[in-house]
Design a protein around this motif. Structure first.
Motif, mmCIF file in Angstrom:
data_model
loop_
_atom_site.group_PDB
_atom_site.id
_atom_site.type_symbol
_atom_site.label_atom_id
_atom_site.label_comp_id
_atom_site.label_asym_id
_atom_site.label_seq_id
_atom_site.Cartn_x
_atom_site.Cartn_y
_atom_site.Cartn_z
ATOM 1 N N MET A 195 -9.172 2.309 -1.596
ATOM 2 C CA MET A 195 -7.746 2.426 -1.891
ATOM 3 C C MET A 195 -7.355 3.874 -2.124
ATOM 4 O O MET A 195 -8.169 4.698 -2.542
ATOM 5 C CB MET A 195 -7.388 1.610 -3.138
ATOM 6 C CG MET A 195 -7.715 0.137 -3.046
ATOM 7 S SD MET A 195 -7.467 -0.685 -4.647
ATOM 8 C CE MET A 195 -8.048 -2.338 -4.270
ATOM 9 N N ILE A 196 -6.093 4.168 -1.867
ATOM 10 C CA ILE A 196 -5.490 5.459 -2.176
ATOM 11 C C ILE A 196 -4.401 5.218 -3.208
ATOM 12 O O ILE A 196 -3.618 4.277 -3.083
ATOM 13 C CB ILE A 196 -4.881 6.107 -0.920
ATOM 14 C CG1 ILE A 196 -5.972 6.413 0.108
ATOM 15 C CG2 ILE A 196 -4.100 7.371 -1.274
ATOM 16 C CD1 ILE A 196 -5.427 6.865 1.451
ATOM 17 N N CYS A 197 -4.364 6.069 -4.226
ATOM 18 C CA CYS A 197 -3.327 5.980 -5.247
ATOM 19 C C CYS A 197 -2.331 7.106 -5.001
ATOM 20 O O CYS A 197 -2.711 8.273 -4.892
ATOM 21 C CB CYS A 197 -3.958 6.123 -6.632
ATOM 22 S SG CYS A 197 -2.779 6.076 -7.999
ATOM 23 N N ALA A 198 -1.045 6.785 -4.904
ATOM 24 C CA ALA A 198 -0.024 7.808 -4.664
ATOM 25 C C ALA A 198 1.266 7.410 -5.353
ATOM 26 O O ALA A 198 1.590 6.222 -5.469
ATOM 27 C CB ALA A 198 0.211 7.996 -3.166
ATOM 28 N N GLY A 199 2.006 8.414 -5.812
ATOM 29 C CA GLY A 199 3.262 8.113 -6.488
ATOM 30 C C GLY A 199 4.121 9.345 -6.677
ATOM 31 O O GLY A 199 3.809 10.436 -6.201
ATOM 32 N N SER A 200 5.206 9.136 -7.396
ATOM 33 C CA SER A 200 6.159 10.188 -7.698
ATOM 34 C C SER A 200 6.820 9.849 -9.028
ATOM 35 O O SER A 200 7.058 8.666 -9.311
ATOM 36 C CB SER A 200 7.224 10.279 -6.596
ATOM 37 O OG SER A 200 8.351 11.002 -7.036
ATOM 38 N N PRO A 201 7.138 10.823 -9.858
ATOM 39 C CA PRO A 201 7.803 10.524 -11.134
ATOM 40 C C PRO A 201 9.237 10.056 -10.974
ATOM 41 O O PRO A 201 9.839 9.574 -11.927
ATOM 42 C CB PRO A 201 7.735 11.857 -11.886
ATOM 43 C CG PRO A 201 7.635 12.884 -10.821
ATOM 44 C CD PRO A 201 6.822 12.255 -9.733
ATOM 45 N N THR A 202 9.789 10.192 -9.788
ATOM 46 C CA THR A 202 11.189 9.817 -9.565
ATOM 47 C C THR A 202 11.358 8.785 -8.473
ATOM 48 O O THR A 202 12.457 8.597 -7.957
ATOM 49 C CB THR A 202 12.015 11.064 -9.207
ATOM 50 O OG1 THR A 202 11.423 11.713 -8.075
ATOM 51 C CG2 THR A 202 12.086 12.016 -10.384
ATOM 52 N N ALA A 203 10.288 8.118 -8.083
ATOM 53 C CA ALA A 203 10.375 7.162 -6.981
ATOM 54 C C ALA A 203 9.421 6.001 -7.181
ATOM 55 O O ALA A 203 8.439 6.119 -7.901
ATOM 56 C CB ALA A 203 10.063 7.863 -5.660
ATOM 57 N N THR A 237 1.499 3.642 -6.696
ATOM 58 C CA THR A 237 1.279 2.528 -5.788
ATOM 59 C C THR A 237 -0.097 2.661 -5.159
ATOM 60 O O THR A 237 -0.586 3.772 -4.941
ATOM 61 C CB THR A 237 2.360 2.526 -4.692
ATOM 62 O OG1 THR A 237 3.612 2.203 -5.294
ATOM 63 C CG2 THR A 237 2.057 1.508 -3.607
ATOM 64 N N LEU A 238 -0.721 1.544 -4.882
ATOM 65 C CA LEU A 238 -2.008 1.535 -4.209
ATOM 66 C C LEU A 238 -1.824 1.258 -2.721
ATOM 67 O O LEU A 238 -1.050 0.385 -2.330
ATOM 68 C CB LEU A 238 -2.926 0.474 -4.816
ATOM 69 C CG LEU A 238 -3.311 0.672 -6.281
ATOM 70 C CD1 LEU A 238 -4.212 -0.469 -6.747
ATOM 71 C CD2 LEU A 238 -3.997 2.022 -6.487
ATOM 72 N N TYR A 239 -2.545 2.020 -1.921
ATOM 73 C CA TYR A 239 -2.540 1.879 -0.470
ATOM 74 C C TYR A 239 -3.954 1.545 -0.003
ATOM 75 O O TYR A 239 -4.934 2.076 -0.528
ATOM 76 C CB TYR A 239 -2.097 3.185 0.200
ATOM 77 C CG TYR A 239 -0.689 3.603 -0.149
ATOM 78 C CD1 TYR A 239 0.358 3.380 0.732
ATOM 79 C CD2 TYR A 239 -0.403 4.223 -1.368
ATOM 80 C CE1 TYR A 239 1.656 3.756 0.417
ATOM 81 C CE2 TYR A 239 0.887 4.602 -1.692
ATOM 82 C CZ TYR A 239 1.907 4.366 -0.799
ATOM 83 O OH TYR A 239 3.192 4.741 -1.119
ATOM 84 N N THR A 240 -4.063 0.706 0.984
ATOM 85 C CA THR A 240 -5.371 0.436 1.575
ATOM 86 C C THR A 240 -5.844 1.677 2.306
ATOM 87 O O THR A 240 -5.122 2.229 3.147
ATOM 88 C CB THR A 240 -5.292 -0.742 2.551
ATOM 89 O OG1 THR A 240 -4.850 -1.909 1.837
ATOM 90 C CG2 THR A 240 -6.643 -1.027 3.183
#
Length: 261
Positions: A195-203, A237-240
């Motif tokens: 998995m890849i973890c990615a995000g944004s403080p405003t999204a 969010t987690l991405y495959t």
């Protein structure tokens, strides 16, 4: 269950928790007060597809080769191929775009070890009944590879702009940052090898973007798979992680077209 708290959609920026999008018919209008997110232009993401049932967008995916689409298992579980259509070359969900084409589906192959509780192996491929006609700059496949932690990433899709909302009329995009800091998920839910973890403080991703591609430049590194909801708290969010499934993708969807040059 698609794009609920265990799936995901596009990173749309919400003006405020109390903002109410204007609704016309069954879709959100252009006045949904997106903060920071932007509309994608025609041809900007020629590999993105809309997966539909009964003419309604349910989630996203990307063109892998002439016959296969990659998405998530959570998007396609329990779907009957005959009821599914793939739409390529699309930007608007309500207007016919110049390069928009539809392809009937003949088979759906979710990962045989997908765990809907932990979200592991959340991957699937969809086979179209005929070869997808590529148009350079408008309808194309995209190569997949490992992510690069030193650069940003982009997510795009037609997801709703609020919890329990309706799909966006327009294809939207937003930038996110890949990180290994995913403490919001337990060690069983977040498995960095897959998995890849990615995000944004405003999204935050929301509904209807399950399976949407996470890209870095002209490489796709993951597909949107799981998050904790899309309310005011913009959690990762987690991405495959696609690079972990090289053998599985080759076995079930074949090879990608060879690189030129």
């Amino acid at each position: 269950m698609r794009f609920t708290t265990s799936s995901l959609s596009l990173f749309f920026f919400i003006l405020g928790a109390s903002a109410s999008p204007l609704i016309t018919g069954d879709v959100v209008t252009d006045e949904e007060r997106i903060l920071g997110g932007t509309k994608a232009t025609e041809g900007e993401f020629p590999y993105i597809v809309s997966i539909t049932t009964n003419g309604e967008h349910i989630c996203g995916g990307f063109i892998y080769n002439q016959r296969f689409i990659v998405t998530t298992a959570s998007c396609v579980l329990n779907l009957v191929p005959f009821d599914v259509t793939i739409v390529v070359g699309q930007v608007s969900l309500i207007f016919n775009d110049q390069y928009e084409r539809r392809y009937q589906v003949v088979s759906i192959i979710p990962h045989e070890n997908y765990d809907p509780v932990l979200g592991v192996n959340n991957l699937a491929v969809i086979e179209t009944s005929s070869s997808i006609a590529f148009t350079p700059g408008h309808v194309e496949y995209i190569y997949y590879n490992e992510d690069n932690m030193t650069v940003g990433a982009t997510i795009m899709g037609w997801g709703t702009t609020q919890e329990e909302g309706l799909p966006s009329v327009d294809l939207l995009k937003a930038n996110v940052t890949i990180s290994t800091d995913c403490v919001v998920y337990g060690s069983e839910e977040y498995q960095p090898n897959y998995m890849i973890c990615a995000g944004s403080p405003t999204a935050s991703p929301c509904h209807y973007d399950d399976g949407s591609p996470l890209v870095q430049g002209n490489i796709v590194v993951g597909v949107a798979a799981r998050n904790t909801g899309c309310g005011a708290n913009f959690l990762p969010t987690l991405y495959t992680r696609l690079s972990s499934y090289y053998a599985w993708l080759n076995r079930n969807a074949g090879l990608q077209p060879p690189m030129s040059g």
